[in-house]
Design a protein around this motif. Sequence first.
Motif, PDB file in Angstrom:
ATOM      1  N   SER A  14      41.402 110.987   3.520  1.00 21.88           N
ATOM      2  CA  SER A  14      41.744 111.921   4.593  1.00 21.88           C
ATOM      3  C   SER A  14      41.738 113.379   4.146  1.00 21.88           C
ATOM      4  O   SER A  14      41.529 114.275   4.958  1.00 21.88           O
TER       5      SER A  14
ATOM      6  N   VAL B  82      44.414 111.176  11.186  1.00 22.60           N
ATOM      7  CA  VAL B  82      43.825 109.904  10.725  1.00 22.60           C
ATOM      8  C   VAL B  82      44.830 109.063   9.940  1.00 22.60           C
ATOM      9  O   VAL B  82      45.090 107.909  10.278  1.00 22.60           O
TER      10      VAL B  82
ATOM     11  N   LEU C  53      46.534 107.422  13.087  1.00 27.33           N
ATOM     12  CA  LEU C  53      45.699 106.234  13.274  1.00 27.33           C
ATOM     13  C   LEU C  53      46.099 105.081  12.366  1.00 27.33           C
ATOM     14  O   LEU C  53      46.309 103.950  12.819  1.00 27.33           O
ATOM     15  N   GLN C  54      46.232 105.360  11.064  1.00 27.68           N
ATOM     16  CA  GLN C  54      46.478 104.270  10.116  1.00 27.68           C
ATOM     17  C   GLN C  54      47.934 103.842  10.060  1.00 27.68           C
ATOM     18  O   GLN C  54      48.227 102.653  10.018  1.00 27.68           O
TER      19      GLN C  54
ATOM     20  N   SER D 271      47.801 104.953  16.362  1.00 26.02           N
ATOM     21  CA  SER D 271      47.450 105.656  17.596  1.00 26.02           C
ATOM     22  C   SER D 271      46.824 107.008  17.274  1.00 26.02           C
ATOM     23  O   SER D 271      47.489 107.883  16.701  1.00 26.02           O
ATOM     24  N   LEU D 272      45.561 107.172  17.646  1.00 20.98           N
ATOM     25  CA  LEU D 272      44.867 108.441  17.435  1.00 20.98           C
ATOM     26  C   LEU D 272      45.511 109.538  18.285  1.00 20.98           C
ATOM     27  O   LEU D 272      45.674 110.681  17.838  1.00 20.98           O
ATOM     28  N   LYS D 273      45.887 109.204  19.500  1.00 20.41           N
ATOM     29  CA  LYS D 273      46.514 110.157  20.417  1.00 20.41           C
ATOM     30  C   LYS D 273      47.824 110.696  19.830  1.00 20.41           C
ATOM     31  O   LYS D 273      48.099 111.903  19.891  1.00 20.41           O
TER      32      LYS D 273
END
Length: 201
Positions: free
Chosen positions: A44, A132, A136-137, A141-143
Amino acid sequence: MKLKKILASGIVFSIIILYFCNAKTIVSAVKESLFLCYNTIIPSLFVFMVISSFLSCFKSSDILSIPFSPLFRLLNITDKRLITYCVLSILGGFATGGLFLNRISRELNCDKNLNYVLTVLTSNNSPAFIIVAVGLQMLGSLKTGVLLYIAVITSCYITAFVISFILPYDRFQPHKTDTYIATDISDAIKYAVTGILTICG
């Protein structure tokens, strides 16, 4: 002086005892930390650290400052190079921000109070890490990651704006020095590797 040496020796001895008493737990924690670095932090951060460091060596990168100029005027900052360094530090995160703070101190003659404000502006986590790695990880949730990043950046700029009143400085007029720090791709990668190792350590 003797007391300091005794205290230092006692602290070191206590840490050694603590380590041997909890060796299994510590080794397990180190393994988990290294896995976190390998699986999350390096992917990342590394690429963005390289990109932002490399882009900064081109004067043409000052075009990045144009969309953000109105925002920086609120902080009495109008110099394109200075704004570009702040924007790139947002892209690369706090590790890259350290690089740009160093460049600012060597290339531009900034007021002491302005340096405090710049420290706030350049010590963010990168969007790659927050969106990210965390969003995300870790949170799935990306949002959520995007919202977290917006919240972090917004709070950072609000803090800088408030500090600019507490520690006032005149409108920044750059006093360029003859020192311009050129960076090629190998230097950018070298810096990124050093930064990643420091963070993981």
